[in-house]
Scaffold this active site. Structure first.
Site, PDB file in Angstrom:
ATOM      1  CG  HIS A  95      -5.103  -9.732   1.457  1.00  0.00           C
ATOM      2  ND1 HIS A  95      -5.272 -10.159   0.152  1.00  0.00           N
ATOM      3  CD2 HIS A  95      -5.155  -8.381   1.418  1.00  0.00           C
ATOM      4  CE1 HIS A  95      -5.424  -9.100  -0.631  1.00  0.00           C
ATOM      5  NE2 HIS A  95      -5.356  -8.018   0.113  1.00  0.00           N
TER       6      HIS A  95
ATOM      7  CE1 TYR B 136      -5.976  -7.678  -6.473  1.00  0.00           C
ATOM      8  CE2 TYR B 136      -5.946  -8.887  -4.415  1.00  0.00           C
ATOM      9  CZ  TYR B 136      -5.893  -7.704  -5.104  1.00  0.00           C
ATOM     10  OH  TYR B 136      -5.770  -6.527  -4.405  1.00  0.00           O
TER      11      TYR B 136
ATOM     12  NE  ARG C  65      -2.978  -4.118  -1.181  1.00  0.00           N
ATOM     13  CZ  ARG C  65      -2.306  -4.868  -0.309  1.00  0.00           C
ATOM     14  NH1 ARG C  65      -0.987  -4.874  -0.335  1.00  0.00           N
ATOM     15  NH2 ARG C  65      -2.947  -5.614   0.566  1.00  0.00           N
TER      16      ARG C  65
ATOM     17  CG  HIS D 265      -5.226   0.174  -3.650  1.00  0.00           C
ATOM     18  ND1 HIS D 265      -4.533   0.030  -2.473  1.00  0.00           N
ATOM     19  CD2 HIS D 265      -6.182  -0.790  -3.646  1.00  0.00           C
ATOM     20  CE1 HIS D 265      -5.054  -0.963  -1.778  1.00  0.00           C
ATOM     21  NE2 HIS D 265      -6.048  -1.483  -2.467  1.00  0.00           N
TER      22      HIS D 265
ATOM     23  NE  ARG E 110      -3.336  -2.457   2.832  1.00  0.00           N
ATOM     24  CZ  ARG E 110      -2.930  -3.598   3.387  1.00  0.00           C
ATOM     25  NH1 ARG E 110      -1.683  -3.687   3.863  1.00  0.00           N
ATOM     26  NH2 ARG E 110      -3.733  -4.637   3.483  1.00  0.00           N
TER      27      ARG E 110
ATOM     28  CE  LYS F  26      -5.895  -1.465   5.040  1.00  0.00           C
ATOM     29  NZ  LYS F  26      -7.190  -1.799   4.420  1.00  0.00           N
TER      30      LYS F  26
END
Length: 302
Positions: free
Chosen positions: A271, A280, A248, A245, A144, A174
């Site tokens: 993730h 994806y 990514r 993004h 990110r 995150k």
């Protein structure tokens, strides 16, 4: 109680939301803020009963189904963001379920990515070495943009695997979660060029520990990194809207196209659940179907 600025910034820069989408979310958030203020409800004290009451309020406004659904989506996204970024309780399970279609993330082709990276290189502009590195890192790590600008010099390491030296970068994801990702030879060359030729000039005080520096010697901001992408995309004459993004999305899609294991891609992207990564695989299937349709049309024309 304005809490929307950081969230809208996150939507535009991290998630790559279009301007119209951000504008719509801003309107929804203004309504939500005003409603909370009229009831003297603090954001940190919102619970499921508050959310249910707000859902009833929206339903009584006689909004179009699409507008009502978007309002629900806005509130869900806001509280999900607050939960991840500030560990606040997410009360949005109380919102009614709506039939919301899952939009596939946008991915560029390998050649489009390469053309953007090439466009950032200006022989007579040493600072373009930094801009090239920003793009190489976005694509070469799938990170990110907030993770890229927060890389410190100490996050870069060399390890040996089967006698081969590999450069790795530690990323802060995150919720403070760390992950270590390897970078390839193109990103490694961009990194070396930047560290040798331009970072010492930008780091005039010699005190900054951030990898990516702005022209004043401070840490590069997310907005500046976004501008690097925007400028290079324009120079490359790519017509579609490209955000950090998108790099990514492209990284993940190209890995899966190349046969990478989905669990490996999950770890590289940071993730928490493989379910997030599985979106994806839908892109890859979608492209294969489109290729089959084109092939069928060509065969039928002969």
């Amino acid at each position: 109680m304005s809490f929307s600025a950081g969230f809208l910034d996150y939507l535009a820069i991290e998630k790559g939301a279009a301007k119209n989408t951000v504008a719509a979310y801003r309107r929804d958030l203004n309504r939500y803020e005003q409603w909370l203020e009229s009831r003297n409800v603090d954001l940190s004290r919102i619970d499921e009963s508050t959310i249910r009451e707000y859902a009833r309020f929206l339903s009584e406004l006689n909004l179009k189904p699409s507008s009502l659904e978007r309002n629900f989506s806005t509130i869900r996204s806001l509280h999900k963001y607050l939960s991840k970024e500030f560990y606040q309780f997410d009360p949005t399970d109380a919102l009614p379920e709506t039939k919301q279609s899952k939009r596939l993330p946008k991915a560029l082709t390998v050649s489009e990515i390469q053309s953007i990276i090439d466009a950032a290189k200006e022989p007579n502009n040493p600072v373009s070495l930094r801009d090239s590195l920003v793009l190489e890192l976005l694509y070469g790590t799938g990170a990110r943009v907030s993770e890229i600008v927060n890389i410190s010099i100490s996050d870069i390491n060399q390890i040996k695997i089967n006698g081969e030296e590999i450069t790795t970068i530690k990323l802060q994801g995150k919720g403070g979660k760390e992950r270590i990702v390897p970078i390839g030879k193109f990103a490694k060359k961009a990194l070396d060029d930047y560290l040798v030729r331009i970072r010492p000039i930008l780091n005039r005080s010699g005190k900054s520990t951030a990898l990516l520096l702005n022209n004043r010697g401070g840490k590069l901001s997310r907005q500046s990194a976004w501008q690097v992408v925007k400028s290079a995309t324009k120079l490359a004459k790519i017509q579609s809207e490209v955000t950090p993004h998108v790099f990514r999305h492209s990284y993940a899609t190209h890995l899966l196209d190349g046969g990478a294991d989905i669990r490996v891609v999950q770890e590289l992207l940071g993730h928490a659940s493989v379910t997030t990564t599985q979106i994806y695989t839908l892109i890859t299937v979608d492209k294969l179907r489109e290729r089959d349709r084109k092939s069928t049309r060509l065969n039928s024309s002969h």
